[in-house]
Design a protein around this motif. Structure first.
Motif, PDB file in Angstrom:
ATOM      1  N   ALA A  24       0.815  -1.227   0.000  1.00 53.41           N
ATOM      2  CA  ALA A  24       0.000   0.000   0.000  1.00 53.41           C
ATOM      3  C   ALA A  24       0.842   1.267   0.000  1.00 53.41           C
ATOM      4  O   ALA A  24       0.310   2.378  -0.083  1.00 53.41           O
ATOM      5  N   GLY A  25       2.168   1.128   0.109  1.00 49.41           N
ATOM      6  CA  GLY A  25       3.045   2.298   0.094  1.00 49.41           C
ATOM      7  C   GLY A  25       3.945   2.349   1.317  1.00 49.41           C
ATOM      8  O   GLY A  25       4.043   1.382   2.068  1.00 49.41           O
ATOM      9  N   ASN A  26       4.578   3.500   1.510  1.00 49.68           N
ATOM     10  CA  ASN A  26       5.498   3.618   2.643  1.00 49.68           C
ATOM     11  C   ASN A  26       5.345   4.942   3.387  1.00 49.68           C
ATOM     12  O   ASN A  26       6.316   5.510   3.875  1.00 49.68           O
ATOM     13  N   ASN A  27       4.103   5.444   3.451  1.00 50.45           N
ATOM     14  CA  ASN A  27       3.899   6.676   4.218  1.00 50.45           C
ATOM     15  C   ASN A  27       4.018   6.370   5.715  1.00 50.45           C
ATOM     16  O   ASN A  27       3.933   5.209   6.122  1.00 50.45           O
ATOM     17  N   PRO A  28       4.220   7.376   6.553  1.00 50.78           N
ATOM     18  CA  PRO A  28       4.457   7.152   7.985  1.00 50.78           C
ATOM     19  C   PRO A  28       3.402   6.313   8.699  1.00 50.78           C
ATOM     20  O   PRO A  28       3.745   5.488   9.554  1.00 50.78           O
ATOM     21  N   LEU A  29       2.131   6.499   8.353  1.00 47.34           N
ATOM     22  CA  LEU A  29       1.069   5.734   9.007  1.00 47.34           C
ATOM     23  C   LEU A  29       1.213   4.248   8.718  1.00 47.34           C
ATOM     24  O   LEU A  29       1.065   3.403   9.615  1.00 47.34           O
ATOM     25  N   ILE A  30       1.537   3.906   7.471  1.00 47.13           N
ATOM     26  CA  ILE A  30       1.713   2.506   7.079  1.00 47.13           C
ATOM     27  C   ILE A  30       2.928   1.894   7.779  1.00 47.13           C
ATOM     28  O   ILE A  30       2.855   0.784   8.307  1.00 47.13           O
ATOM     29  N   ILE A  31       4.043   2.618   7.795  1.00 51.05           N
ATOM     30  CA  ILE A  31       5.254   2.107   8.459  1.00 51.05           C
ATOM     31  C   ILE A  31       4.995   1.893   9.947  1.00 51.05           C
ATOM     32  O   ILE A  31       5.456   0.916  10.543  1.00 51.05           O
ATOM     33  N   HIS A  32       4.241   2.803  10.550  1.00 48.56           N
ATOM     34  CA  HIS A  32       3.913   2.665  11.973  1.00 48.56           C
ATOM     35  C   HIS A  32       3.067   1.419  12.223  1.00 48.56           C
ATOM     36  O   HIS A  32       3.302   0.672  13.184  1.00 48.56           O
ATOM     37  N   LYS A  33       2.099   1.168  11.343  1.00 48.45           N
ATOM     38  CA  LYS A  33       1.254  -0.030  11.475  1.00 48.45           C
ATOM     39  C   LYS A  33       2.087  -1.300  11.306  1.00 48.45           C
ATOM     40  O   LYS A  33       1.870  -2.290  12.012  1.00 48.45           O
ATOM     41  N   ILE A  34       3.019  -1.259  10.372  1.00 52.08           N
ATOM     42  CA  ILE A  34       3.918  -2.396  10.155  1.00 52.08           C
ATOM     43  C   ILE A  34       4.739  -2.654  11.410  1.00 52.08           C
ATOM     44  O   ILE A  34       4.931  -3.812  11.819  1.00 52.08           O
ATOM     45  N   ARG A  35       5.199  -1.593  12.041  1.00 53.19           N
ATOM     46  CA  ARG A  35       6.004  -1.716  13.261  1.00 53.19           C
ATOM     47  C   ARG A  35       5.220  -2.437  14.360  1.00 53.19           C
ATOM     48  O   ARG A  35       5.754  -3.300  15.059  1.00 53.19           O
ATOM     49  N   ILE A  36       3.953  -2.117  14.502  1.00 56.69           N
ATOM     50  CA  ILE A  36       3.098  -2.756  15.515  1.00 56.69           C
ATOM     51  C   ILE A  36       2.954  -4.249  15.222  1.00 56.69           C
ATOM     52  O   ILE A  36       3.073  -5.087  16.120  1.00 56.69           O
ATOM     53  N   GLN A  37       2.714  -4.590  13.949  1.00 53.82           N
ATOM     54  CA  GLN A  37       2.557  -5.999  13.564  1.00 53.82           C
ATOM     55  C   GLN A  37       3.862  -6.768  13.806  1.00 53.82           C
ATOM     56  O   GLN A  37       3.844  -7.914  14.266  1.00 53.82           O
ATOM     57  N   LEU A  38       4.985  -6.127  13.511  1.00 58.93           N
ATOM     58  CA  LEU A  38       6.292  -6.778  13.665  1.00 58.93           C
ATOM     59  C   LEU A  38       6.588  -7.070  15.137  1.00 58.93           C
ATOM     60  O   LEU A  38       7.144  -8.114  15.467  1.00 58.93           O
TER      61      LEU A  38
END
Length: 293
Positions: A171-185
């Protein structure tokens, strides 16, 4: 000696995490420094990941909301102080004018002092019995389940979180997406660590190290982003920088943003490697521990 089954390991893991959290809570009350507050928040994140797993395993048998709600005020207030402490550390890595430097450091110190009082109240108001009682409830619930079901749920959890990261990356690499990825990781790391405790292998340990390295990289990106947002709020939105100093201030902000762009590129490469590794490995080998009931 009879080996412990999967239910025992899960219950014991949760119980130990609750005990560690309570110890960190006492440390934060007496020494609310960067290290103790960070450790407290890490333990809360681990507990939250286990709550999610238990919710999937136990369905309606265990209500996680009371446990989650009991931690919310602590987590949020500690997070605000942690943000200030990280800003203090990150800010010192970059060059700003003396005017900016002095104003910002004074602002952070005053804000941290204010929030320490709020955190102390949250700790005093915290009801430990909610988590302490949950240890026996989880022990009973998991004790009624067989090894295979718990193991399968853990694997499903890992696959689900891995898929979410994969979809977020597309879906891209904007800050909101990266933050969500961090939570999942972070959730993946918690449950993968549990499986490694149950069935230690060199392959799984390498996977865990890769997850940890990737998480640290994204953590650096997040710290820089928090600093940028804080500086812009305080100096630009609140007009705490003189017009003649603004160009130099913005130049320093651009340097931080450039560093973050490089971090994101490296993080995405690492994340793709994590996805591939988890799909190949995914802790698929169920251990032969105890008797499967």
């Amino acid at each position: 000696m009879k080996e412990k089954n999967t239910a025992y390991h899960l219950s014991n893991y949760y119980s130990n995490e609750v005990d560690l959290f309570l110890k960190h809570l006492i440390r934060v009350k007496t020494q609310p420094n960067e290290k103790t507050i960070h450790e407290l928040r890490v333990e809360i994140k681990k507990l939250r990941a286990v709550f999610q797993l238990i919710e999937v395993i136990a369905k309606k048998e265990f209500k996680i909301k009371p446990c989650e709600n009991s931690l919310k005020d602590l987590f949020d207030t500690a997070g605000k102080i942690r943000e200030i402490q990280i800003n203090q550390i990150c800010f010192s890595k970059f060059k700003f004018t003396k005017e900016i430097n002095d104003k910002y450091k004074k602002f952070l110190l005053n804000r941290e002092e204010e929030l320490r009082g709020v955190l102390k109240k949250s700790i005093n108001d915290f009801d430990k019995s909610v988590l302490i009682n949950s240890k026996n409830k989880i022990k009973k619930i998991t004790g009624d389940l067989n090894n295979k079901k718990i193991w399968d749920v853990c694997l499903f959890y890992l696959k689900d979180k891995t898929l979410k990261i994969e979809n977020l990356l597309s879906a891209g690499n904007n800050p909101l997406i990266i933050h969500k990825i961090r939570i999942q990781l972070k959730s993946i790391h918690t449950i993968a660590s549990l499986l490694q405790k149950i069935n230690p292998t060199q392959k799984n340990e390498k996977t865990l190290q890769l997850i940890k390295q990737t998480g640290s990289l994204i953590g650096n990106w997040h710290d820089n982003l928090v600093l940028i947002n804080s500086l812009e709020r305080y100096f630009i939105k609140k007009e705490n920088v003189s017009e003649d100093k603004l160009p130099a201030f913005l130049k320093s902000i651009n340097i931080i943003e450039a560093e973050n762009n490089l971090i994101v590129k490296k993080a995405i490469q690492k994340l793709n490697k994590v996805i591939i590794t988890l799909k190949k490995n995914n802790f698929l080998a169920q251990p032969r521990i105890g008797s499967i009931r």
